[in-house]
Design an enzyme around this catalytic site. Structure first.
Site, PDB file in Angstrom:
ATOM      1  N   CYS A   1       9.629  -2.405  -5.525  1.00 24.84           N
ATOM      2  CA  CYS A   1       8.600  -1.390  -5.583  1.00 24.84           C
ATOM      3  C   CYS A   1       7.153  -1.712  -5.430  1.00 24.84           C
ATOM      4  O   CYS A   1       7.044  -3.056  -4.828  1.00 24.84           O
ATOM      5  CB  CYS A   1       8.607  -0.528  -6.999  1.00 24.84           C
ATOM      6  SG  CYS A   1       7.857   1.111  -7.064  1.00 24.84           S
TER       7      CYS A   1
ATOM      8  N   CYS B   1      12.791   4.622  -6.027  1.00 31.72           N
ATOM      9  CA  CYS B   1      12.901   3.455  -7.161  1.00 31.72           C
ATOM     10  C   CYS B   1      13.239   4.239  -8.212  1.00 31.72           C
ATOM     11  O   CYS B   1      13.040   5.356  -8.657  1.00 31.72           O
ATOM     12  CB  CYS B   1      11.645   2.747  -7.170  1.00 31.72           C
ATOM     13  SG  CYS B   1      10.119   3.745  -7.720  1.00 31.72           S
TER      14      CYS B   1
ATOM     15  N   HIS C   1       8.662  -4.533 -12.107  1.00 29.17           N
ATOM     16  CA  HIS C   1       8.184  -3.835 -13.401  1.00 29.17           C
ATOM     17  C   HIS C   1       8.466  -4.766 -14.490  1.00 29.17           C
ATOM     18  O   HIS C   1       8.257  -4.540 -15.658  1.00 29.17           O
ATOM     19  CB  HIS C   1       9.038  -2.641 -13.699  1.00 29.17           C
ATOM     20  CG  HIS C   1       8.640  -1.393 -12.756  1.00 29.17           C
ATOM     21  ND1 HIS C   1       9.229  -1.335 -11.491  1.00 29.17           N
ATOM     22  CD2 HIS C   1       7.997  -0.305 -12.712  1.00 29.17           C
ATOM     23  CE1 HIS C   1       8.856  -0.200 -10.792  1.00 29.17           C
ATOM     24  NE2 HIS C   1       8.106   0.362 -11.693  1.00 29.17           N
TER      25      HIS C   1
ATOM     26  N   ASP D   1       6.986   7.625   1.385  1.00 21.73           N
ATOM     27  CA  ASP D   1       7.558   7.252   0.309  1.00 21.73           C
ATOM     28  C   ASP D   1       8.024   8.507  -0.480  1.00 21.73           C
ATOM     29  O   ASP D   1       7.613   9.357  -0.635  1.00 21.73           O
ATOM     30  CB  ASP D   1       6.666   6.495  -0.801  1.00 21.73           C
ATOM     31  CG  ASP D   1       6.419   5.161  -0.095  1.00 21.73           C
ATOM     32  OD1 ASP D   1       7.232   4.537   0.737  1.00 21.73           O
ATOM     33  OD2 ASP D   1       5.434   4.441  -0.501  1.00 21.73           O
TER      34      ASP D   1
END
Length: 769
Positions: free
Chosen positions: A739, A656, A707, A612
């Site tokens: 994410c 992200c 989120h 990542d």
């Protein structure tokens, strides 16, 4: 240095919000759960503000910042202050201002939140204003005036802090449904009267000074934007009913904007003199200084945790004395970006602890420098001697240098950072090995970090359970996560990362050269706080870090389980990095340590390894001239991490919540086989950007915004997937969340992922038909 006649004072632009025990996080999350009332939440916030002001006053600050405190985000607070509430949220805000505020930040089941992205090149996330030609601004000074009056009532002289109008508009985006060609800066003439009203109301409430934060001025600005800046300060400066204005810039050098600030009819200017912004010193001299103005000199690094070189800062300040009417001393930016108090780190070696300065220590450093500037360096001679000793201790410590690590980096060749086969050959080999359906489904890596998992880690640290019992608990969680993913119908699985406290800290604790803190919490967004590790010395990997967990997870299923690592750029960006060598050198050390882990994962049977790099874009230098060098070492470090594997091992990466348009070439240069990116809040924009840039590899633009607590329906996810197919061919499109899922609860996670899988099946059927 002789005693100065300049009445230098000390100040700060802003201060950490959370409290010593993250009281704000607990109160806000309690309010969301219904266990804390609105009155109790506001009472906790007031207590934290009071404690911060009292602490700052005790450090010698006679003008404390107000309004920098926030329940969630200071840019969202500005959206409220200027009345730019998106139409879809107006009813909620009118019904209950607090619930409406949180709905804009987090969304509801019925209404999507504002988009979120990174605040310049930091790991702090802000809520992006949504503006359009029909936006009507109205002043709402309740928060700014209320907190100023709080401070005054407690006996402090407050300096309200507002995001400046130029930065606010330059950070904004066209609202949904508005043409992408719309430029929010065209609303400047509509916005300035609202700022004029806010300034007038703050003056009426007792403000002598108001701080307008304009960090957008440290980026490359067009002539038109610089003209807009001139107009902002000319119009606001011409107001008769206003406090004095301090325009604060930080994070980099002001460049061409410095000429605008020098001529502007404002009383004060704040400049950063740390890191690349040290160029402000020569630039300021070149424009003839700031005669008649107050200069707030940011000479203490507000974004890193190392003790300041006090004598170097004093030399800078001495030069500045002749360039402004008054020179005050400050950290380089808001102290929001560092932890609260280094003295809480009692588990660190006392000598190492003396190398560190968090918000309280940085405030004390700035106060000491101001005293030296006012009264002469003889008055602070003991402190300067102690500072020299601390700096020498760090420079000479064996922690900082490992000859074996440096020899390995020196022996690295360009070939080590390139895959042995071109992408088309790799793609064919990977498809043969993995045999995945069209539109394969996966997740980004983490699954919910439940209270039970956090308790197990706490029990292990406290000695209430041993390592064997902890391992048993984590394996039980991995089994449940694998079983759930199989049942849900996901194609490429993850082990869920139950053993990981944080995606950087987990690895830092297993690598030499890193220091971990116990209380070094820093706000990332909303109530999400992280403890960035401290990168203190040369980096190596003593032993495998993830291999046993991946091997165990893979033993439970016939479907591929991804090996999961954090990439070298993010390991730097989300740590406090060493400042005694170039970042590229540190990145190569981290990359080689991670390369060992990647090859060990492959040897253990992993067919897919994800590395990542969510921080690749956020770490992009703010000035275009500095970017090529950064991207060269950043992409090289990623390839150095991943290029030791076979053609049929599929390398994924993830990014992200950032603006990717400026780094599309670098994304391709990573040479990852699959990249997953945030796309749900930004309505699949990134898929079209990648296609327009000719990106040739596989892409997973997120169809589930993690989120927000809302559960996207299967049709909503399918609609996003169809939008992705309008940009990318089906054979190159993956289906995944935006994410990782660690911050989400299990009920919403299950529902959302099952809808995601249903959406993929629906669209597959449409393609087959």
């Amino acid at each position: 240095m002789t005693t100065s006649t300049t009445a230098s004072q000390v100040t700060v632009y802003g201060y950490p919000r959370q409290g010593p025990d993250r009281e704000l996080k607990k109160a806000v999350e309690g309010y969301w759960k219904g266990t804390v009332s609105a009155a109790a939440l506001r009472s906790t916030a007031a207590e934290l503000r009071c404690a911060n002001w009292r602490r700052l006053a005790g450090a010698g600050i006679t003008e404390v910042p107000t309004g920098d405190f926030s329940f969630y985000d200071h840019v969202l607070d500005t959206t409220v202050a200027v009345g730019a509430i998106p139409p879809r949220h107006r009813a909620a805000v009118e019904a209950d201002s607090l619930d409406g505020y949180f709905a804009m930040a987090r969304g509801t089941q019925e209404v999507a939140p504002l988009e979120m992205t990174k605040w310049f090149d930091t790991n702090y996330h802000y809520l992006v204003p949504e503006l359009g030609p029909d936006t009507v601004f109205t002043a709402d000074s309740a928060k700014a005036v209320g907190e100023l009056r709080e401070a005054i009532g407690l006996g402090h002289r407050g300096r309200p802090v507002l995001v400046g109008p130029l930065t606010y508009l330059l950070l904004a985006k066209p609202a949904p449904g508005v043409s992408a060609g719309f430029q929010p800066i065209t609303l400047l003439d509509r916005l300035l009267p609202v700022y004029a009203q806010l300034l007038a109301e703050l003056k009426s409430a007792g403000a002598e000074w108001v701080q307008l934060d304009e960090p957008a001025l440290v980026q490359d600005r067009t002539p038109a934007e610089l003209n807009a800046a001139t107009r902002v300060f000319r119009d606001l400066g011409a107001l008769t009913d206003r406090p004095k204005i301090l325009v604060a810039t930080y994070f980099d050098r002001a460049g061409e904007a410095l000429k605008v600030l020098a001529k502007a009819p404002v009383e004060g200017v704040g400049l950063d003199f740390t890191g690349p912004a040290a160029a402000n010193l020569a630039d300021l001299a070149a424009v003839g200084g700031l005669p008649g103005k107050r200069l707030v000199a940011g000479v203490v690094d507000g974004r890193n945790v190392w003790v300041n070189d006090l004598e170097k800062s004093l030399a800078t300040l001495a030069t500045l004395l002749g360039l402004a009417d008054r020179v005050d001393v400050a950290p380089s930016c808001s102290l929001l970006h560092v932890p609260l108090d280094a003295t809480a780190e009692r588990e660190l070696d006392p000598q190492i602890a003396r190398w560190l300065a968090f918000a309280r220590q940085k405030t004390a450093e700035a106060a000491l420098l101001a005293r030296g500037l006012r009264e002469g360096t003889d008055t602070i001679a003991p402190q300067l001697a102690a500072n020299r000793a601390d700096l020498a201790s760090r420079a000479g410590s064996p922690i900082t240098r490992d000859p074996a690590v440096r020899a390995r980096v020196a022996a690295t060749t360009e070939a080590d950072a390139r895959r042995g086969q071109a992408y088309p050959e790799r793609a064919a080999a990977q498809r043969a090995r993995l045999a995945l359906p069209v539109l394969p489904t996966t997740t980004i890596g983490s699954f919910p970090q439940t209270a039970e998992l956090r308790l197990a880690r706490a029990d292990l640290r406290a000695g209430r359970i041993d390592a064997a019992a902890y391992r048993e608990r984590m394996e039980a969680e991995v089994r449940e996560v694998i079983e759930y993913q199989e049942k849900a119908g996901l194609d490429v699985l993850v082990h869920g990362e139950p053993e990981r406290n944080d995606m950087v800290q987990y690895f830092a604790e297993q690598l030499t050269g890193y220091l971990a803190t116990q209380h070094g919490w820093v706000q990332s967004y909303g109530t999400r706080y992280v403890r960035p590790p401290v990168l203190a010395g040369d980096i190596s990997r003593p032993a495998p870090m993830t291999v046993d967990w991946q091997r165990y997870a893979q033993s439970l299923t016939d479907r591929p389980v991804k090996g999961m690592l954090t990439g070298p750029v993010t390991m730097l960006a989300w740590s406090f990095v060493r400042d005694d060598q170039p970042l590229g050198d540190t990145a190569r050390q981290v990359a080689l340590a991670l390369r060992d882990e990647v090859t060990d994962l492959e040897a253990a049977g992993a067919a897919v390894v994800q590395v990542d790099e969510p921080a690749l874009r956020e770490t992009l230098p703010l000035r275009a001239a500095d970017r090529a060098g950064y991207l060269a070492w950043a992409t090289e470090a990623f390839r150095l991490t991943t290029s030791g594997v076979r053609a049929d091992t599929q390398v994924h990466t993830h990014m992200c919540y950032a603006e990717f348009g400026e780094i599309l070439g670098a994304i391709e240069d990573l040479d990852a086989d699959v990249i997953s990116l945030e796309a749900a809040r930004s309505h699949m924009e990134v898929a079209h950007e990648l296609t327009d840039a000719g990106y040739p590899r596989e892409v997973g633009p997120g169809v589930y915004d993690i989120h927000s607590p809302r559960v996207p329906s299967a049709e909503e996810a399918a609609a996003l997937l169809r939008a992705g197919l309008a940009a990318l061919p089906a054979e190159r499109l993956w289906v995944n969340p935006d994410c990782g899922l660690k911050t989400r609860a299990w009920p919403e996670t299950r529902a959302s992922l099952e809808n995601l899988v249903e959406a993929a099946r629906t669209v597959r059927a449409e393609l087959a038909g």
